[in-house]
Design a protein around this motif. Structure first.
Motif: not given
Length: 457
Positions: A292-296, A285-286, A235-236
């Motif tokens: 965004f949300w990413v897989d863990d 955070r890039r 998710e952005f």
């Protein structure tokens, strides 16, 4: 004279045949020319497209090619989804006219072309532009009415290509978080609270520089890089809450990657987690900007204690790379060399027990450290092993490994080993050491005495 004329005529025929073969064979066939005539953009070469401007039902988007990669520059700056752009260009290359209605034959307004809901302008490297306006679906079937380059005629085409144009913002921007491979990474740093981990790639291996200087666990590092490469945006966060709410004011983990090819470092911060659809996601955070949300999966691997990033493998090598082996123990020793895939003991040294050599090499390669940073006994080692390996990729010099073994100090204890390239003494299973050092002479069969000459009659 007649013979000369025949020779000249033959040469002319050969030359004409060569011209037809080398020139006309590259010209399109009648069927290919017919298909090109039906193609809306017959001269389109996707590799020459440098920019795209799209207006669709979701808004206005502009994409440009930068250094061979596509980037979204409006309405926001973001890496573009390469597959989406590639799919669109492929659709445009293959877009064919089903029917053409000449100017005056039909009112464009009847097909929604007076105010088209979707428009496209593409620019090539040489500055040339092409445009396409997309109107309504035809009354029957799934055809769409389009107008090309501002022409007056209305063209009916199959409407399947519209899905490649009518994408929203999330579909135009890339969901890849970090496109990297292990060979692309020169160094990797991890900050986890007060713990700092620093690694550098050395050929096919990795070196741990912080929190201590030692050989790194190559599999763990490569698996982490693989997990980072596989990360996709779930998710952005275009309008994110405060960094503290995402756990990013003081990130749980901070990863910094330097690529072998150079360029700016890639930095990823990982914060708090949440549960979505039965899976755990973490805030990411890039480069201190994009959220965004990413897989863990990567965050889980980062939780490994810093001291456990060092390799437990005493010395990582492939037994089939061994070219020379010297084993010394119990006052005796043997040196073996591999020639044409088989082990030899040198001239007059006797036949080598090939399977026994491979078993000892396998035991040496399988040695796992149980404990690190032990005190090496002052007594001489019980045995040593010198190993010469094939030169690693890109090197002309063979790799040399030396092992010094000490038997257990107490009955039932663990053996100790020191190996070149590692500033630590490790404990290992004593049974494996005994297998490696067992009577080196047993590896070579004694040379048979020559048969005595037959007795004289």
């Amino acid at each position: 004279m007649r013979k000369r004329n025949l020779i000249l005529l033959a040469l002319m025929v050969i030359g004409l045949g060569a011209y037809i073969y080398f020139h006309e064979r590259h010209l399109p066939t009648t069927e290919e020319r017919r298909q090109q005539a039906d193609t809306l953009f017959p001269d389109l070469d996707r590799d020459e497209v440098a920019g795209l401007e799209i207006h669709n039902t979701h808004g206005d988007f502009r994409l440009v090619k930068q250094g061979g990669s596509w980037r979204l520059v409006a309405p926001i700056e973001f890496a573009a989804e390469e597959t989406a752009v590639s799919s669109l260009l492929g659709s445009l290359e293959n877009l064919k006219a089903e029917r053409t209605l000449s100017e005056g034959e039909v009112d464009p307004k009847a097909y929604g072309l007076d105010r088209p809901s979707i428009t496209l302008t593409l620019a090539t490297d040489d500055g040339a532009t092409s445009s396409l306006e997309i109107g309504d679906e035809a009354a029957l079937g799934s055809n769409r009415a389009v107008r090309r380059n501002g022409e007056g005629s209305v063209i009916l085409v199959s409407g399947w290509f519209v899905r490649d144009l009518d994408r929203d913002l999330d579909e135009w921007r890339s969901r890849d978080v970090a496109e990297i491979a292990a060979d692309d990474v020169a160094s990797l740093g991890v900050l986890a609270g007060s713990d700092r981990i620093e690694l550098v790639r050395q050929g096919e291996s990795w070196r741990l520089l912080q929190p201590l200087d030692d050989v790194a666990d190559r599999d763990h590092v490569r698996n982490l890089i693989s997990d980072l490469d596989a990360l996709r945006v779930e998710e952005f966060l275009d309008d994110p809450p405060p960094a503290a709410e995402l756990g990013l004011e003081v990130p749980a983990y901070q990863v910094t990657i330097l690529r072998s090819s150079g360029g700016e470092p890639l930095r990823l911060d990982f914060g708090s987690s949440r549960e979505r659809d039965g899976r755990t996601q973490v805030a990411c955070r890039r480069n201190a900007a994009e959220l965004f949300w990413v897989d863990d999966r990567a965050a889980t691997r980062l939780a490994k204690a810093p001291v456990r990033w060092r390799s437990t493998k005493v010395a990582a090598f492939d037994t089939w790379d061994a070219e020379r082996l010297t084993i010394t123990a119990g006052g005796t020793g043997v040196t073996l060399a591999r020639k044409e895939g088989m082990w030899t003991a040198g001239e007059g040294g006797g036949e080598v027990e090939h399977s026994e050599v491979q078993d000892r090499l396998a035991a040496l390669a399988a040695l796992e450290a149980i404990e690190f940073d032990l005190v090496e006994p002052a007594t001489p080692p019980a045995g040593t092993v010198e190993l010469e390996l094939k030169p690693p990729g890109g090197s002309a010099e063979p790799q040399l490994l030396s092992f010094s073994f000490h038997r257990p100090l107490v009955e039932g204890g663990q053996a100790l080993v020191r190996v070149s390239g590692r500033a630590t003494v490790m404990s290992v299973a004593a049974a494996q050491v005994e297998q490696i050092l067992a009577d080196p002479r047993a590896l070579v069969r004694p040379a048979e005495d020559p048969a005595p000459p037959p007795a004289s009659p």
